[in-house]
Enzyme design. Sequence first.
Site, short mmCIF file in Angstrom:
data_model
loop_
_atom_site.label_atom_id
_atom_site.label_comp_id
_atom_site.label_asym_id
_atom_site.label_seq_id
_atom_site.Cartn_x
_atom_site.Cartn_y
_atom_site.Cartn_z
CG ASP A 449 -1.67 1.27 1.41
OD1 ASP A 449 -2.44 1.59 0.50
OD2 ASP A 449 -1.49 1.95 2.44
CG ASP A 655 -0.36 2.13 7.25
OD1 ASP A 655 -1.03 1.99 6.21
OD2 ASP A 655 0.01 3.24 7.68
CG ASP A 659 -3.91 -1.04 3.84
OD1 ASP A 659 -4.33 -0.84 2.70
OD2 ASP A 659 -3.12 -0.29 4.44
#
Length: 879
Positions: A449, A655, A659
Amino acid sequence: MKKTFAVTGMTCASCQAAVTRSVGKLDGVSDVNVNLLTGTMTVDLDTRLQTETAVMAAVEKAGYGISLVGGIEGSRKAGRRAERQKLVEEREKEERLMRRRLISSAILLIPLMWLSMGPMLGLPLPSFLTGHENAVGYALLQMVFALPVLLINGFFFTSGFKGMIHRAPNMNTLIALGSAASFVFGLFAIYRIGNGLGMGDGTLIDRYLHQLYFESAAMILVLIMVGKTLEARAKGKTSEALTSLMDLVPQTAMVMRNGERLEIDAEGLRLGDLVVLLPGARVPCDGVVREGHSSIDESAMTGESIPVEKAPGDPVTSATINGTGTLLFEATKTGEDTTLSQMIQLMEEASSSKAPVARLADRVAGVFVPAVIAIALGTLAIWLLLGYPGELAFSMSISVLVISCPCALGLATPVAIMVATGQGARHGILIKSGEALEDAGSLSSVVFDKTGTLTAGKPEVTEIVAAERGEEAFSTQEELLNLAATLEELSEHPLAGAILRAADAKDLGDRIPLEHFEAVPGRGVKGVLKDGRSVYIGSGNYMKELGVRDQVLEDQADHLAAEGRTILFLALDHKLLGLIGATDQLKPGSAEAVDRLHKLGIRVIMLTGDRQATAEAIGRELGGVQVIAEVLPTDKAEVISRLRQQGERVAMVGDGINDAPALAVADVGIAIGAGSDIAIESADIVLVRNELNDAVTAIELSRKTLRTIKENLFWAFFYNVIAIPVAAGVFYVPYGLKLTPMIGALAMSFSSIFVVLNALRLRSFKPGKEGRRKKLIQETSSLRVDDLITAGITDRACPVIPDLEGEEETMDMEMVLEVEGMTCGHCTARVEKALKAIPGVSNAHAELQTKRVTVETNGNVSLEAVTQAITDEGYQVVG
């Protein structure tokens, strides 16, 4: 509900299998995980159908001791620290007991070996032990020395024969049978010596004086105890990381209650307590600083050697060490909820879990001991049927029993996992299970990400450009920044924080007085200075609506936007003053992490919801990544699923809360420790530090651990496949090679020690030193999420992001072609990539709806070359 039990008496993989079978067949038990290394058993138990007492009874019936960890409410949090400490103390007690047994057995073995082997080595014996007339006394004296050794090590016999009675033979069964058979044969030899004396048959006396086997009965046990003692010491080292973590927990804490400072037991801390942290003290729980300033050494938790400065509002973590200042902090997590306790719990769970690669060993262990007993009986029968002396057949049969080693099978996996999880914790990596450890070692792609993972998660000002013909009062970068900070101080715009931080960094604290302020949703903000002039800050579209234009600034803005910058223009009345560019910058180490992954042969993919231009700019900065942009939070899990369907072994690193679904769907979910609790819960591996290189370190550690487990399992299988036939005498007839029971016992002990020592090599693991595969050469390329979901990721579907350095060249020629056959974004990407690969083509753009392809060249590219490139991709140029 998960229940944890301490199981005693297990010595090998067969014991482990027997305990698993005995509990697994009970109603209400859905999962059983027995750990030979730690001596624990975790049971997923439906208490409505089955009780803990029934589970304990089943284990006891199988011949093992058992107790419930944590008292009768096994899953309660209270007292878990004491229970952990109890398990450590039990292991230490077991090691001391083994050492005492070994020493006392060795003391008795020395005179026994002198009696039995001394004459062969030329050592003298007393006259009352020599000659045929003293043969019975000589044999009885050997028995007197051997019998105490058997009694001292009686647990081999009680455990071994109890296992046989319950039809669950184990390694102790093999040892007990081998030693007991040798001792019984010695008694038979005394009887035959007596017959020889009665008949005056000196040949019969001499024959059985050399086949007493009392020394074998004792030596087998002593050699096995040598191996067990060394094994216990080595196994103790594997849990040193866990023990050292437990030792970090302070026993007491200083708190403020009712205006008084009190020293209480650390377990008595409550949420909201105000804890006084004196210089040099360990932090007893997690919390937030309310008063004071100090620096805290967090190396025990994060591996970071430089102390971290703490001020009011900053978090503190349990088990870290305060510096020279005094802090007052509020407890936010206590007891089993602290970061340290969670780390210990994760390590315990990982150590007690099994890697899938260990399942074959478990299946073999279930039938191993019965098979060895059958082979030993078969060996005895075959040699007797072939007409060889009974003593030879008996010796080879005992050798088969004692040389076989189910211990190595049982220890191959848990020892390696225990050491690996300890090493991971030392490097700030928490691995939740053996399965995650194995999966991380076989990854082919890692998906990151972007925001907060690869980047810092908050934009920073990168450029300030003043207009060439701007306002004299705002002609410098500092003046423009101060004006922007004046407006943004009252704004909630996402870039307001970046501008204010940049102003603070330049000590621009004197704001320009404003008469009026107004936010323009979706556009920017405007204000009125004291002299009545209007000032504006916002997007390019906002400036166009105001009729404020400056072609030079707009060209610079276009160039910066193509590099991923977010642009804000500043205007005074109807004149542009300048622009400010901001971007979410890469974290230190992100590019290095990408390069390390390429060296491991792993492809890197960046997933982001940002617009394509911004994502591609970050991709260029990282180098060698596949960019998938404009991904909605709800689509992240779908992207991971699609990659897995294409045969990729995928890790997701993230994080945020958004996600969490992707972390759960991936083969391995890796969460940044500074991220959300939901992300950490969904992940298989947690990085304590906010450091991406730790994700690569986790993969390197997993690969080395997986290789060590495979080495151990290979050795365990290879050893038994070779040793058992040799002990059975397959080389006796052609080469005269015969193993005595004593040599067999020594080889068996060495096999277990080898497996443990091989696993302990993981303690020397160093990040970046893992053996590398051929480095993956990956181009920086880009793909929209819609194209991924419809077409999938292939090299043809991922156009390489062009280098912007050559973008300023003037294009001398433009071709517009009509192309048939393009049906999706995958097709247009293929056409664009093929055209851009032609020397002299600076840009190509294919439009799906109009079927038109625009090609920009330097004037030296022929129409035939362009047409041929499109035709080679399977499409037709029609105009």
